[in-house]
Structures are given as C-alpha cells and as structure tokens.
Motif scaffolding. Sequence first.
Motif, short mmCIF file in Angstrom:
data_model
loop_
_atom_site.label_atom_id
_atom_site.label_comp_id
_atom_site.label_asym_id
_atom_site.label_seq_id
_atom_site.Cartn_x
_atom_site.Cartn_y
_atom_site.Cartn_z
N UNK A 240 71.99 70.66 37.16
CA UNK A 240 71.97 71.22 36.21
C UNK A 240 73.34 71.32 35.70
N UNK A 241 74.44 71.50 36.35
CA UNK A 241 75.73 71.43 35.74
C UNK A 241 75.62 70.77 34.58
N UNK B 259 75.62 85.87 37.28
CA UNK B 259 76.31 84.75 35.95
C UNK B 259 77.74 85.94 36.61
N UNK B 260 78.60 84.51 36.10
CA UNK B 260 79.36 84.95 35.01
C UNK B 260 80.00 84.09 34.40
N UNK B 261 80.91 84.82 33.54
CA UNK B 261 80.95 84.42 32.43
C UNK B 261 82.72 84.06 32.06
N UNK C 193 80.02 79.01 41.03
CA UNK C 193 78.13 78.74 40.70
C UNK C 193 77.98 79.88 39.89
N UNK C 194 76.88 79.07 39.00
CA UNK C 194 75.98 80.03 37.85
C UNK C 194 77.49 80.09 37.16
N UNK C 195 77.67 79.84 36.33
CA UNK C 195 78.76 80.22 35.96
C UNK C 195 78.43 79.59 34.57
N UNK C 196 79.27 80.05 33.64
CA UNK C 196 79.20 79.53 31.95
C UNK C 196 81.57 80.14 32.09
N UNK D 182 76.47 74.96 36.70
CA UNK D 182 77.60 75.49 36.08
C UNK D 182 77.33 74.70 34.29
N UNK D 183 78.40 75.54 33.47
CA UNK D 183 78.50 74.86 31.85
C UNK D 183 79.65 74.73 32.51
#
Length: 456
Positions: A334-335, A393-395, A367-370, A352-353
Amino acid sequence: MYNCAIILAAGEGKRMKSSTPKVLHKICGREMVNIVIDVVKKAQIEDINVVIGNGAERVKTVTESRNVKYSFQDRQLGTGHAVLCADDFLRHKEGTVVIFTGDSPLIKATTIKNMLSFHNNGKYKATILTSIVNDPTGYGRIIREKNGEVLKIVEHKDCSAEELKVNEINSGMYCFHIKSLVESLNKLRNDNAQGEYYLTDIIEILKSNGEKIGALPVNFEEVMGVNSRTQLSEAEKVMRNRINRIHMENGITLIDPDTTYIGLDVTIGKDTIIYPGNVLQGDTTIGENCILYPNSRIKDSLIDNNVTVQSSVILESKIGESVTIGPFAYIRPESVIGKSVKIGDFVEIKKSTIGDKTKVSHLTYIGDAKVGKGCNFGCGTVVVNYDGKVKNKTLIGDNSFIGCNTNLVSPVKVNDDTYIAAGSTITEEVPEGSLAIARAKQVNKEGWVYKKGLKK
C-alpha cells in the motif's frame, strides 16, 4: 459445434507428501488446476466442469473465480469413475467434450484447438492426445491399425514383447463425442487388479462398436503430469522457459533467463533489462525502459517507465516514472511512490505516499505517512508511527528538509517549506517556513574523564 471440458482434480497425490491437494500446488505462481482452466478458456471453451474430491472445498475456493461448474467424486475409483461422476454435467449435451487432468499444467491452448479440429475433421468418436517418447516405460501404449486409427490402449504391464517396442504413449487427455461417451460410461467395469474404472476402457468399448478412434501426437513436454515434487520442479522449469522466451520475443532483455523467475500474470514493457536473480510475482506490471539489477523481488506491484531497482523488495505498491530504488530497500504494501523519487539503501517505506522528486537516500523508515513533493530525508530518519496500540498518521508538506537522525513521533504534521534540525524528536506541528529544533542543549563537563579515571 458445441464444446465443453471436464478437468479431473479429485486426486490425493500421495507422492507429493503434502497437506495441500496436488492440483493446488503452484507453477510459476499459479495453481496447476487454474492453469489448466485458463488454457482451456483460451482455447475458447467456456463451459468447464471440475471434478473435485480430495480437499474439495479448498479446490473449490481457489477455482471459483474462474466461473466453472463442479462434480464431486467421493471415492477415488479411477479416471473412468471420475468422469462418471460428471454425468449430470454431460447428460443432455450434444457436441464434443475435452478431458484433461488438473495436474498436467503444460498443455497449450493451440494444442487444444488442434485436437478439436483433428477430432472433428476425422469424424472420430474419440481422440487421444499422445506423445512419442524415447523411453515409454510405465506408460500405456497406443496400438494403431494399418490405416492409422487407434486399435487399443495397452497398459505397460499388459504389453506383449512386440507392444513394448511401441513408443507412442497415452497422455490421459481426450476428446469425446459426448453422446458416445455417456453411453459407454455405463458399460465400464472394474474387474481389474486395482478395482478401478479406467477411462481408457472407453476406447475399447467404442472400438467394439465399430467407431473410429483417432490419436494426435504432441510434444511430450505438453503432456507431462506432476505427481511428485521432482516433477513439479521440472514443470516449473518448462513453464518458466516458455514465459521468459515470450518476454524476450516481445522486446525484453533477460541477461540470464535460467536465473530469472517471472510469474504467469506479470506484464513487462519493451526495452526493459532484467539481470539475474530477479523474482517477479503475482499481478505485477513493469513499464518500458526499466532496469532491474540483480536480486530483487517484486510482487503485485505497478512499476512505471524508466524505473531502476537494485537488490530490493517491492510488495503490493505503485512506483512512479523515473524512480530509483535500492540497493536493499523495502517497499511494503500500500505504498505509492511518485515520479523521479529516490529511495536509497536500507530504506523502508510502509503504507505511505511519497511525492514527486522527494529523496529518501539511506537508513530511513517511513510508515503510515503522506510525504509531499521535493522533500529531502537525512540519514537515519524514523517516522515513529506506532504508539503500542495504534498506527498513527504523519503528514509532511512539500519541500521539507528533514535533518539526519530525526524522529517524527506520530501523529504529527510538518508543513510546507520547513527545516528540521538534525537529531530532533518532533512531537508537535511544525509551521510553514519554520526551522524546528527539538534536542537537548549540549553541556560539556570539562575534566570529567580524568576525574573518573576513565582515560585509557
């Protein structure tokens, strides 16, 4: 002309020594029975019945997406009995039925079409797919009449001295006129040493009724059955060579095809170069002009054009155009990696994106970041996404510069055009255009080493 198919998939496969039903063992990433189903469909036969028995529910679960029908064989009493279990599928049909086994995955769609054409043009009631081999030991022999029609099939143990010299063998794959097959099935007997009903006996029944029986020889490679782990590896090698040959014919360079492993469902664009040791699996698409240096694994992923990958793992992710990955990077499921991104050595990306033109050069976990566009991650950066209970989540905004050895403790937001000083642990939002420093003030204790007697 109406055509349908029966695939025999009820056997236990004792020689596999496995808790997995034999037909569910995989060749180049796909279950053998599904390979056979797919090939039959490529031959434009849509009405397919699978005879299941051992591990029936597991076989049904794996094959149900293929939109097939099922018959159940409660006891394994031979191939004739297996087809007899599909009587409801055949009854009231008119036309031709092809019969294959779920453990012979190397048959080609073109061969099935040729067999049907041969069968129909010859007006045969049955056609046997055969093969000419150098060593026919253990196989049933095809005994022909002078006019080329089949007289009978003789099992190896029952062959006369003259029949043992015959090197045309029975593959266990057939075409039958449906009505003739159904009528003959009821005449099968099991008065043999095994107490089983043999499909080969149908040939003798039809012949005794004066019917024409044909036999079409094909390359033995196509009719190889898989009954052991050794034969599984042999079939895997044959299929892998076929796959690799097709890709090379389509404009892909494989430096060493013998050490390149490409699954059946993988698509590759032209002018891509693949070095030894690469493993491409599942529903993977590789774009044009990519370079896969040695020893990467890519599964269920979409790789755009002009991507370079070195010794890395990419799983269930999307990689944008002109990206470089590795060596020793790990892109977890899911990256989504944007265009012209650099993912360097010992970098792990999880769910992450990553925006276009961002650089994550080495020793970093995200991990779990945009992450926005044009960012730069210093060595040793960690997105601390797990608090012991949930993943947070991290932005990170565009054009952010993350200094070396930074910890971003999720949930946290870093806005556009920001700098984070090396060694910082960020727990609060960083405003746009700001420099964030989150580390203890340096204190020097002069003479401390001498006072403690620690000088070496």
